[in-house]
Structures are given as structure tokens and as C-alpha cells.
Design a protein around this motif. Structure first.
Motif, mmCIF file in Angstrom:
data_model
loop_
_atom_site.group_PDB
_atom_site.id
_atom_site.type_symbol
_atom_site.label_atom_id
_atom_site.label_comp_id
_atom_site.label_asym_id
_atom_site.label_seq_id
_atom_site.Cartn_x
_atom_site.Cartn_y
_atom_site.Cartn_z
ATOM 1 N N LEU A 76 0.834 -1.205 0.000
ATOM 2 C CA LEU A 76 0.000 0.000 0.000
ATOM 3 C C LEU A 76 0.867 1.252 0.000
ATOM 4 C CD1 LEU A 76 -2.880 -0.722 2.554
ATOM 5 C CD2 LEU A 76 -3.156 -0.049 0.172
ATOM 6 N N LEU A 77 1.876 1.237 0.848
ATOM 7 C CA LEU A 77 2.743 2.399 0.973
ATOM 8 C C LEU A 77 3.509 2.666 -0.317
ATOM 9 C CD1 LEU A 77 3.754 4.587 2.855
ATOM 10 C CD2 LEU A 77 5.519 3.023 3.645
ATOM 11 N N LEU A 78 3.996 1.609 -0.974
ATOM 12 C CA LEU A 78 4.720 1.794 -2.229
ATOM 13 C C LEU A 78 3.845 2.464 -3.276
ATOM 14 C CD1 LEU A 78 6.749 -1.538 -2.495
ATOM 15 C CD2 LEU A 78 7.677 0.775 -2.293
ATOM 16 N N LYS A 79 2.582 2.055 -3.364
ATOM 17 C CA LYS A 79 1.672 2.674 -4.337
ATOM 18 C C LYS A 79 1.440 4.145 -4.007
ATOM 19 C CE LYS A 79 -1.122 0.959 -6.960
ATOM 20 N NZ LYS A 79 -2.319 0.482 -7.701
ATOM 21 N N VAL A 80 1.298 4.438 -2.723
ATOM 22 C CA VAL A 80 1.093 5.832 -2.324
ATOM 23 C C VAL A 80 2.320 6.671 -2.647
ATOM 24 C CG1 VAL A 80 0.885 7.351 -0.312
ATOM 25 C CG2 VAL A 80 -0.627 5.375 -0.538
ATOM 26 N N LEU A 81 3.499 6.186 -2.265
ATOM 27 C CA LEU A 81 4.728 6.960 -2.472
ATOM 28 C C LEU A 81 5.053 7.134 -3.952
ATOM 29 C CD1 LEU A 81 6.981 5.486 0.366
ATOM 30 C CD2 LEU A 81 5.705 7.640 0.357
ATOM 31 N N ALA A 82 4.620 6.173 -4.778
ATOM 32 C CA ALA A 82 4.858 6.294 -6.222
ATOM 33 C C ALA A 82 4.020 7.398 -6.841
ATOM 34 C CB ALA A 82 4.550 4.962 -6.903
ATOM 35 N N ALA A 83 2.949 7.812 -6.151
ATOM 36 C CA ALA A 83 2.027 8.786 -6.736
ATOM 37 C C ALA A 83 2.215 10.199 -6.202
ATOM 38 C CB ALA A 83 0.582 8.336 -6.485
ATOM 39 N N ILE A 84 3.047 10.361 -5.162
ATOM 40 C CA ILE A 84 3.229 11.686 -4.580
ATOM 41 C C ILE A 84 4.649 12.173 -4.810
ATOM 42 C CG2 ILE A 84 1.476 11.223 -2.833
ATOM 43 C CD1 ILE A 84 3.671 10.812 -0.789
ATOM 44 N N SER A 85 4.886 13.421 -4.441
ATOM 45 C CA SER A 85 6.189 14.028 -4.672
ATOM 46 C C SER A 85 7.265 13.367 -3.819
ATOM 47 C CB SER A 85 6.132 15.518 -4.348
ATOM 48 O OG SER A 85 7.421 16.094 -4.422
ATOM 49 N N SER A 86 8.462 13.232 -4.390
ATOM 50 C CA SER A 86 9.583 12.659 -3.633
ATOM 51 C C SER A 86 10.396 13.739 -2.933
ATOM 52 C CB SER A 86 10.504 11.871 -4.579
ATOM 53 O OG SER A 86 11.035 12.736 -5.571
ATOM 54 N N PHE A 87 10.009 15.007 -3.119
ATOM 55 C CA PHE A 87 10.734 16.092 -2.464
ATOM 56 C C PHE A 87 10.406 16.104 -0.976
ATOM 57 C CE2 PHE A 87 10.368 17.609 -6.860
ATOM 58 C CZ PHE A 87 11.712 17.787 -7.141
ATOM 59 N N THR A 88 11.294 16.665 -0.191
ATOM 60 C CA THR A 88 11.062 16.733 1.248
ATOM 61 C C THR A 88 10.482 18.101 1.599
ATOM 62 O OG1 THR A 88 13.390 17.346 1.537
ATOM 63 C CG2 THR A 88 12.813 15.022 1.799
ATOM 64 N N MET A 89 11.216 18.902 2.330
ATOM 65 C CA MET A 89 10.769 20.251 2.670
ATOM 66 C C MET A 89 11.162 21.217 1.557
ATOM 67 S SD MET A 89 9.244 20.302 5.665
ATOM 68 C CE MET A 89 9.465 21.899 6.426
ATOM 69 N N PRO A 90 10.512 22.375 1.474
ATOM 70 C CA PRO A 90 10.878 23.374 0.464
ATOM 71 C C PRO A 90 12.345 23.760 0.567
ATOM 72 C CG PRO A 90 8.795 23.950 1.507
ATOM 73 C CD PRO A 90 9.340 22.793 2.279
ATOM 74 N N ALA A 91 12.977 23.991 -0.581
ATOM 75 C CA ALA A 91 14.418 24.260 -0.615
ATOM 76 C C ALA A 91 14.791 25.506 0.179
ATOM 77 C CB ALA A 91 14.870 24.402 -2.065
ATOM 78 N N ASN A 92 13.914 26.518 0.187
ATOM 79 C CA ASN A 92 14.247 27.757 0.896
ATOM 80 C C ASN A 92 14.286 27.553 2.408
ATOM 81 O OD1 ASN A 92 11.352 27.411 0.804
ATOM 82 N ND2 ASN A 92 11.145 29.511 1.540
ATOM 83 N N ILE A 93 13.607 26.525 2.900
ATOM 84 C CA ILE A 93 13.655 26.205 4.331
ATOM 85 C C ILE A 93 14.815 25.251 4.620
ATOM 86 C CG2 ILE A 93 12.422 25.105 6.242
ATOM 87 C CD1 ILE A 93 9.837 26.129 4.996
ATOM 88 N N GLU A 94 15.001 24.269 3.762
ATOM 89 C CA GLU A 94 16.097 23.312 3.932
ATOM 90 C C GLU A 94 17.444 24.015 4.001
ATOM 91 O OE1 GLU A 94 16.298 19.346 3.526
ATOM 92 O OE2 GLU A 94 14.818 20.118 4.919
ATOM 93 N N SER A 95 17.604 25.108 3.259
ATOM 94 C CA SER A 95 18.903 25.775 3.158
ATOM 95 C C SER A 95 19.199 26.711 4.324
ATOM 96 C CB SER A 95 18.976 26.567 1.847
ATOM 97 O OG SER A 95 17.983 27.585 1.818
ATOM 98 N N LEU A 96 18.244 26.921 5.216
ATOM 99 C CA LEU A 96 18.448 27.853 6.321
ATOM 100 C C LEU A 96 19.488 27.322 7.305
ATOM 101 C CD1 LEU A 96 14.754 28.850 7.127
ATOM 102 C CD2 LEU A 96 16.482 30.288 6.032
ATOM 103 N N ASP A 97 20.356 28.207 7.782
ATOM 104 C CA ASP A 97 21.320 27.828 8.814
ATOM 105 C C ASP A 97 20.626 27.604 10.155
ATOM 106 O OD1 ASP A 97 23.509 27.940 7.123
ATOM 107 O OD2 ASP A 97 23.790 30.084 7.464
ATOM 108 N N CYS A 98 19.549 28.330 10.363
ATOM 109 C CA CYS A 98 18.790 28.207 11.603
ATOM 110 C C CYS A 98 17.310 28.253 11.270
ATOM 111 C CB CYS A 98 19.156 29.339 12.556
ATOM 112 S SG CYS A 98 18.148 29.338 14.048
ATOM 113 N N ARG A 99 16.578 27.232 11.711
ATOM 114 C CA ARG A 99 15.139 27.159 11.408
ATOM 115 C C ARG A 99 14.336 27.432 12.665
ATOM 116 N NH1 ARG A 99 16.514 21.492 9.172
ATOM 117 N NH2 ARG A 99 17.449 21.966 7.138
ATOM 118 N N THR A 100 13.431 28.385 12.577
ATOM 119 C CA THR A 100 12.538 28.674 13.692
ATOM 120 C C THR A 100 11.180 28.046 13.405
ATOM 121 O OG1 THR A 100 11.789 30.769 12.718
ATOM 122 C CG2 THR A 100 13.708 30.845 14.154
#
Length: 335
Positions: free
Chosen positions: A95-119
Motif C-alpha cells: 500500500l505504501l509503495l503505491k502511495v509513495l509512487a504517486a506523490i512528490s519525492s521532495f522533502t521540505m521546500p528548498a528555501n527552508i532546507e537551506s536555512l542555517d537556523c530554522r525557527t
């Protein structure tokens, strides 16, 4: 030394004395509030501060900033799970494989991932937010995490209108996520049972809906976009349950099942991902006050929590301990 000379010396020294008094007072406030200001600023959130607080929790594990399951994870044997949902994926792999195959493989938005400090601000649904006027402050955080179907529209002055992550499960899903979320809000499914993954699969592939297995009918048509959807790694619920709530791996027969609330789970998620974690809208009224509203919206009271699968008293103690250790900071007064 003459009186005049003494007076001149004192006046010259006074600014220095005042400087050190102000400095040490600010340091005392800074440390007593967990090393964090109620306003998210880069100057107050170097990474080592939360790392030190994390180590004080004595969880004997590192922070895990990768929050979501990804399709590529499941082509490797070392990701096999020993537990079934909600604490693992054993028995739900297909079930999980079918779900993951249909959604985005990206994680968090790049502008947040690149922050040195996240609030991060984790916004609960509690009555304490009503008339709090915290909306403007909440919108300033890098990451705003909201829970279930808590509304935003019409409550902006108190809760803000920015939403980075919304944690939900099928029974708490809103038919049209676009009403109370930003266009790029990540809709994060917390799968508590196999039916939760099946529900999402049927939505994504437009299959016949199976309505059995839910304590409340979930939406049969759901307008969440595949690019917005993520599946939270069950690791986070497992550790929240085992390390925070001390739920036994093998509960006794006849023992009522207890699971963490989505709110406590969201706090643990934030502690893993963010460098500053502030919270608002957490806490329930005293259980003896059964008619007290529990949300900043709607009419639900403590009566609705009577048969819940949550240990609210223990969760309150955990949040109090996290606050005392300076790991989290509340944005409003609370009991």
C-alpha cells in the motif's frame, strides 16, 4: 580625593556599571526562557543551543531531520520494519509503495532546507489561542506546523495564516485543504492504521472508496494535490510513544490502547527539524470542568475527550518538563 573628583569619577564609571547590569539582566532572561526569545531571530538560535537541550532529554539518539517516507527508501533491506502501524509499516509495504509512487519525492521546500537556523511554531488547537492576538507573531516563523482540520480563515488575528506543514489523518482531513492552507502547504499524513494508507491510495488513484475501518467517515472526495502530500515516517510516532509516553512495546491484553496526540507528535517532529521550537494553543482545561470549550473554534468540550485514546495528564507533564528544560517556549501565558 576631593568630593568633586569623586563625583567626576563616579559619573564616568556609571555608564559602564549600567551596561553590565543591563547585560547580565538580559542574559538571565535569555537563559531562563530556554535561550530563546518569543520572537524568532537568527541572533538567538545558533544550532548548538537546541543540540545541547536535546542532549539533556537523554533520549540516547540523534536528531532526525528527514521527516517523510520516500519511495527510494523501500528498495533497501535496511528499511524493513519490525512493527505494524502506527509505529512501523510491517504488513503495509505494498500500500505504501503505491502511495509513495504517486506523490512528490521532495522533502521540505528548498528555501527552508537551506536555512542555517530554522525557527518553528507548533500551533495547537487549544482554547488559549482565542483572543490571543498572536497571528502576526506566528506568521514570522520559518516553519508553522498546524494540526488536523483546525481552521485559519476567520481566525487570522489569533492564529495567523501561514501554514508550512499540516499533520492530519483521514478522519481529520478537510474536504478542501485549499480553504485553510497556503497553496504550497505540505499535507502530512500520519498513518495510524492500514486503512489510512488505503484511503489515500484510493484518493490518489481514483479507486472505489472503502469506508469500513474508520471511527468517523473520512472525505470520499479530497482535493489535496499529489505534489503537496507527504507521509510522516512512523519513527516519529514510535519514539514519541516509547520515549516520551513510556508506552510498552507489548501492551497487556485488556489494556486500553494509548497513542500520542497529534499535538505532542508535532512537537517531537519540530524538535528534530528545527533549531528553535515555540508552541501555542496547547493544554486542556481541568478535566473536572466538563463544559469548558477545548478549541479556539467550534463548541467541543472536555466531554468529547472522555473516551479518547490519549493520556492528556501525562502529555501535559511532558510539555511542562520540556518547557522547564528550555527545549520549548510558549508564546502565551498558560497554567
Amino acid at each position: 580625593m576631593t568630593l568633586k573628583a569623586t563625583k567626576t569619577w563616579f559619573l564616568r564609571l556609571l555608564p559602564v556599571v549600567l551596561f553590565f547590569i543591563c547585560y547580565y539582566c538580559s542574559q538571565f532572561y535569555f537563559e531562563s526562557s530556554g535561550g530563546k526569545s518569543p520572537h524568532p531571530t537568527l541572533a538567538l538560535c545558533p544550532n548548538y543551543r537546541l543540540q545541547k537541550k536535546w542532549e539533556n532529554l537523554n533520549l540516547n539518539m540523534s536528531r532526525k531531520p528527514e521527516l517523510f517516507l520516500k519511495l527510494e527508501d523501500f528498495f533497501w533491506k535496511d528499511h524493513l520494519s519490525a512493527e505494524a502501524l502506527p509505529y512501523g509499516i510491517k504488513g503495509s509495504e505494498l500500500l505504501l509503495l503505491k502511495v509513495l509512487a504517486a506523490i512528490s519525492s521532495f522533502t521540505m521546500p528548498a528555501n527552508i532546507e537551506s536555512l542555517d537556523c530554522r525557527t518553528c511554531a507548533v500551533i495547537g488547537n487549544g482554547f488559549a489561542l482565542k483572543n490571543s492576538s498572536l497571528g502576526e507573531i506566528i506568521n514570522k516563523y520559518d516553519v508553522v506546523i498546524r494540526l488536523n482540520d483546525a481552521p485559519v480563515r476567520g481566525f487570522e488575528e489569533d492564529v495567523g495564516n501561514k501554514t508550512t506543514l499540516r499533520l492530519f489523518y483521514p478522519e481529520s482531513a478537510s474536504y478542501n485543504p485549499g480553504i485553510h492552507n497556503d497553496p504550497d502547504t505540505l499535507l502530512v499524513l500520519v498513518p495510524f492504521k492500514q486503512q489510512d494508507l488505503r484511503w489515500l491510495k484510493e484518493i490518489l488513484y481514483d479507486e472505489k472508496r472503502v469506508q469500513k475501518g474508520f471511527w468517523k467517515p473520512p472525505p470520499q472526495i479530497w482535493l489535496g494535490r499529489a505534489s503537496q502530500i507527504r507521509v510522516l515516517d512512523p519513527y516519529f510516532l514510535r519514539i514519541t510513544a516509547r520515549k516520551f509516553l513510556q508506552i510498552p512495546v507489548q501492551p497487556r491484553k485488556q489494556q486500553k490502547a494509548v497513542h500520542p496526540t497529534t499535538g505532542l507528535l508535532a512537537v517531537f517532529v519540530a524538535l528534530n527539524y528545527c533549531d528553535v521550537v515555540h508552541v501555542a494553543g496547547f493544554g486542556y482545561p481541568a478535566s473536572r470542568n466538563q463544559n469548558q470549550p477545548i478549541h479556539y473554534y467550534g463548541q467541543q468540550t472536555m466531554k468529547s475527550m472522555k473516551n479518547s485514546y490519549h493520556d492528556l495528564n501525562q502529555e501535559a507533564q511532558i510539555l511542562h518538563r520540556l518547557e522547564e528544560q528550555g527545549v520549548i517556549l510558549y508564546l502565551h501565558p498558560h497554567s
